[in-house]
Design an enzyme around this catalytic site. Structure first.
Site, PDB file in Angstrom:
ATOM      1  N   HIS A   1       6.084   8.966  14.606  1.00 36.84           N
ATOM      2  CA  HIS A   1       6.365   8.510  13.367  1.00 36.84           C
ATOM      3  C   HIS A   1       5.917   9.613  12.186  1.00 36.84           C
ATOM      4  CE1 HIS A   1       5.875   6.280   9.493  1.00 36.84           C
ATOM      5  NE2 HIS A   1       7.058   5.466   9.868  1.00 36.84           N
TER       6      HIS A   1
ATOM      7  N   SER B   1      12.718   3.065   3.237  1.00 40.63           N
ATOM      8  CA  SER B   1      13.133   1.950   2.237  1.00 40.63           C
ATOM      9  C   SER B   1      14.247   1.400   2.316  1.00 40.63           C
ATOM     10  CB  SER B   1      13.036   2.991   0.806  1.00 40.63           C
ATOM     11  OG  SER B   1      11.959   3.407   0.440  1.00 40.63           O
TER      12      SER B   1
ATOM     13  N   GLY C   1       9.882  -0.491   7.408  1.00 44.92           N
ATOM     14  CA  GLY C   1       8.605  -0.626   7.304  1.00 44.92           C
ATOM     15  C   GLY C   1       8.284  -1.856   6.421  1.00 44.92           C
ATOM     16  N   GLY C   2       8.071  -1.579   4.957  1.00 45.63           N
ATOM     17  CA  GLY C   2       7.893  -2.765   3.993  1.00 45.63           C
ATOM     18  C   GLY C   2       8.381  -3.650   4.169  1.00 45.63           C
TER      19      GLY C   2
ATOM     20  N   ASN D   1       8.599  -1.933  11.619  1.00 48.63           N
ATOM     21  CA  ASN D   1       7.451  -1.236  11.897  1.00 48.63           C
ATOM     22  C   ASN D   1       6.331  -1.933  11.120  1.00 48.63           C
ATOM     23  OD1 ASN D   1       5.267   0.553  12.058  1.00 48.63           O
ATOM     24  ND2 ASN D   1       6.556   2.436  11.331  1.00 48.63           N
ATOM     25  N   TRP D   2       5.325  -2.800  11.512  1.00 48.05           N
ATOM     26  CA  TRP D   2       4.461  -3.513  10.744  1.00 48.05           C
ATOM     27  C   TRP D   2       3.241  -2.363  10.236  1.00 48.05           C
ATOM     28  CZ3 TRP D   2       3.504  -8.556  13.283  1.00 48.05           C
ATOM     29  CH2 TRP D   2       4.543  -9.478  13.344  1.00 48.05           C
ATOM     30  N   LYS D   3       3.115  -1.259  10.778  1.00 48.53           N
ATOM     31  CA  LYS D   3       2.142  -0.360  10.184  1.00 48.53           C
ATOM     32  C   LYS D   3       0.809  -1.115  10.423  1.00 48.53           C
ATOM     33  CE  LYS D   3       5.413   2.395   7.791  1.00 48.53           C
ATOM     34  NZ  LYS D   3       5.865   3.237   6.627  1.00 48.53           N
TER      35      LYS D   3
ATOM     36  N   GLU E   1      13.934   9.331   9.588  1.00 49.17           N
ATOM     37  CA  GLU E   1      13.207   9.010   8.642  1.00 49.17           C
ATOM     38  C   GLU E   1      12.879  10.043   7.636  1.00 49.17           C
ATOM     39  OE1 GLU E   1      11.509   4.758   9.524  1.00 49.17           O
ATOM     40  OE2 GLU E   1       9.910   6.427  10.344  1.00 49.17           O
TER      41      GLU E   1
ATOM     42  N   GLU F   1       3.830   9.209   9.715  1.00 47.00           N
ATOM     43  CA  GLU F   1       2.540   8.976   9.561  1.00 47.00           C
ATOM     44  C   GLU F   1       1.600   9.606  10.530  1.00 47.00           C
ATOM     45  OE1 GLU F   1       3.231   5.112   8.394  1.00 47.00           O
ATOM     46  OE2 GLU F   1       4.468   5.438   6.646  1.00 47.00           O
TER      47      GLU F   1
ATOM     48  N   GLY G   1       8.615   4.186   2.335  1.00 43.47           N
ATOM     49  CA  GLY G   1       7.591   3.765   1.216  1.00 43.47           C
ATOM     50  C   GLY G   1       7.769   3.973  -0.082  1.00 43.47           C
TER      51      GLY G   1
HETATM   52  P1  PGA Z   1       9.654   1.981   4.716  1.00 44.77           P
HETATM   53  O1  PGA Z   1       8.896   2.372   5.945  1.00 44.77           O
HETATM   54  O2  PGA Z   1      10.587   1.064   5.057  1.00 44.77           O
HETATM   55  O3  PGA Z   1       8.220   1.090   4.171  1.00 44.77           O
HETATM   56  O4  PGA Z   1      10.040   2.986   3.583  1.00 44.77           O
HETATM   57  C1  PGA Z   1       9.660   2.726   7.115  1.00 44.77           C
HETATM   58  C2  PGA Z   1       9.121   3.478   8.081  1.00 44.77           C
HETATM   59  O5  PGA Z   1       8.017   4.390   7.894  1.00 44.77           O
HETATM   60  O6  PGA Z   1       9.149   3.254   9.414  1.00 44.77           O
END
Ligand code: PGA
Length: 250
Positions: free
Chosen positions: A94, A211, A232-233, A9-11, A166, A96, A172
């Site tokens: 998600h 994470s 994500g990251g 997930n590149w956000k 999640e 967010e 994050g």
């Molecule tokens: P993260 O994000 O790996 O940076 O914690 C995961 C996500 O929100 O899908």
């Protein structure tokens, strides 16, 4: 029997050029895996990523979409538009989106139905906040998100589902749920899906997210109910995302 699926997930990261470059770097690094590999760029970079990924084992997904097919919905993007770009997956709900853009279990459910209508494989996110976990409400919260967000499918549709557990406090933050904690909640998600859809629940792929890194993926994937990861990251770097995808190699 459940094929592992690891999605990045590149956000809100990567222009078209950066997306193309990341996919090009990734292709040779993940070319030998049996894992289903998905990258989810922002809308503006989906076409570039899909073009770069063409002919490879990397599939492309979107991070969100709207449930109507077309119409006066300024700023929104529909399922047919995603299909047109070469998307095969879509992330729904998600945390967010729930936190900053007022997504609810009801909107998640509408998007879920739209995903099936357009033959997009949904990756539906659920997860509790830190406050909810500390109050001992984790399973109640997750159960509610699963029942309300994922209701109304035919068992054959349910089999295709991908769910991402999640925990919000792990996204994050560098704090990963322990593999045992993740397994406990993910087993509960499967049990809940079993109450809803019977034997189809055994086919549902359930990812862990929050994470995920090369250092913790192996232990997570060793859990009986964890079928992949939503990253994500660490998905923004080709070498670390590839190390996650290739978790079985060491
Ligand atoms: P993260 O994000 O790996 O940076 O914690 C995961 C996500 O929100 O899908």
């Amino acid at each position: 029997m459940r094929r592992p699926i690891i999605a990045g997930n590149w956000k809100m990261h990567n222009t078209t050029g950066e997306a193309r470059e990341l996919v090009e770097l990734l292709k040779p690094l993940v070319g030998a895996t049996d894992v289903e590999v998905v990258v989810c760029p922002p809308f503006t970079a989906i076409a570039a990523a899909a073009n770069a990924a063409a002919g490879s084992n990397i599939a492309v997904g979107a991070q969100d979409f709207f449930w109507e097919d077309q119409g006066a919905y300024t700023g929104e993007v529909s399922g047919p538009m995603l299909r047109d770009l070469g998307c095969r997956y879509v992330i729904i709900g998600h945390s967010e989106r729930r936190q900053y853009f007022a997504e609810t279990d009801a909107t998640v459910n509408k998007k879920l139905m739209a995903a099936y209508r357009h033959e997009l494989i949904p990756i539906v996110c659920v997860g509790e906040t830190l406050g909810q976990r500390e109050a001992g409400e984790t399973l109640a919260v997750i159960g509610h998100q699963v029942w309300e967000g994922l209701k109304g499918l035919a068992p054959d549709q349910a089999r295709e589902l991908v769910v991402a557990y999640e925990p919000v406090w792990a996204i994050g933050t560098g704090k990963t749920a322990t593999a045992a904690d993740a397994q406990e909640v993910i087993a509960f998600i499967r049990e809940t899906l079993g109450s809803m859809y019977g034997a189809a629940a055994e086919a549902v792929r359930i990812q862990y997210g929050g994470s995920v890194k090369p250092e913790n993926i192996t232990e997570l994937m060793a859990q009986p109910d964890i079928d992949g990861a939503l990253v994500g990251g660490a998905s923004l770097d080709a070498v670390s995302f590839a190390a996650i995808v290739n978790y079985g190699d060491h």
